[in-house]
Design a protein around this motif. Structure first.
Motif, PDB file in Angstrom:
ATOM      1  N   GLY A  10     -26.460  21.096  23.463  1.00  0.00           N
ATOM      2  CA  GLY A  10     -25.331  20.892  22.556  1.00  0.00           C
ATOM      3  C   GLY A  10     -25.242  19.463  22.063  1.00  0.00           C
ATOM      4  O   GLY A  10     -24.991  19.218  20.881  1.00  0.00           O
ATOM      5  N   VAL A  11     -25.469  18.510  22.961  1.00  0.00           N
ATOM      6  CA  VAL A  11     -25.444  17.099  22.568  1.00  0.00           C
ATOM      7  C   VAL A  11     -26.556  16.809  21.567  1.00  0.00           C
ATOM      8  O   VAL A  11     -26.337  16.161  20.538  1.00  0.00           O
ATOM      9  N   SER A  28     -28.018  18.958  19.605  1.00  0.00           N
ATOM     10  CA  SER A  28     -27.697  19.649  18.353  1.00  0.00           C
ATOM     11  C   SER A  28     -26.704  18.835  17.534  1.00  0.00           C
ATOM     12  O   SER A  28     -26.839  18.733  16.308  1.00  0.00           O
ATOM     13  N   PHE A  29     -25.719  18.258  18.199  1.00  0.00           N
ATOM     14  CA  PHE A  29     -24.745  17.415  17.514  1.00  0.00           C
ATOM     15  C   PHE A  29     -25.418  16.189  16.900  1.00  0.00           C
ATOM     16  O   PHE A  29     -25.155  15.823  15.754  1.00  0.00           O
ATOM     17  N   ALA A  61     -27.485  17.275  13.917  1.00  0.00           N
ATOM     18  CA  ALA A  61     -26.646  17.605  12.767  1.00  0.00           C
ATOM     19  C   ALA A  61     -26.050  16.346  12.129  1.00  0.00           C
ATOM     20  O   ALA A  61     -25.871  16.289  10.915  1.00  0.00           O
ATOM     21  N   THR A  62     -25.784  15.348  12.951  1.00  0.00           N
ATOM     22  CA  THR A  62     -25.176  14.126  12.451  1.00  0.00           C
ATOM     23  C   THR A  62     -26.181  13.233  11.722  1.00  0.00           C
ATOM     24  O   THR A  62     -25.902  12.744  10.631  1.00  0.00           O
TER      25      THR A  62
END
Length: 75
Positions: A64-65, A67-68, A71-72
């Motif tokens: 999740g980290v 992926s964030f 995406a950023t």
């Protein structure tokens, strides 16, 4: 603008996929260890199941980290 990672963009997708795969494998080990614990009622097997459960959760959080981050700063 500087980015925190200097790696190719395709690597993030591969890395996230591998982390999800590792989480699934650790979850399967957790499940099997818990099944053995229910049969044998040994505390050490219960601790093994809990340990692999935490490993599985940590891989999900790390995916999740990443992926964030992807995406950023992805493009």
């Amino acid at each position: 603008m500087n980015t925190p990672y200097q790696v190719p963009a395709w690597f993030f997708g591969f890395d996230i996929g591998m982390e999800i795969l590792y989480a699934c494998i650790a979850a399967l080990i957790t499940y099997q260890a818990y099944r053995v614990y229910r049969i044998s009622a040994e505390q050490s097997i219960k601790h093994l199941a809990i340990g692999f459960g935490f490993i599985s959760v940590s891989y999900i959080i790390w995916a999740g980290v990443n992926s964030f981050i992807f995406a950023t700063i992805g493009n």
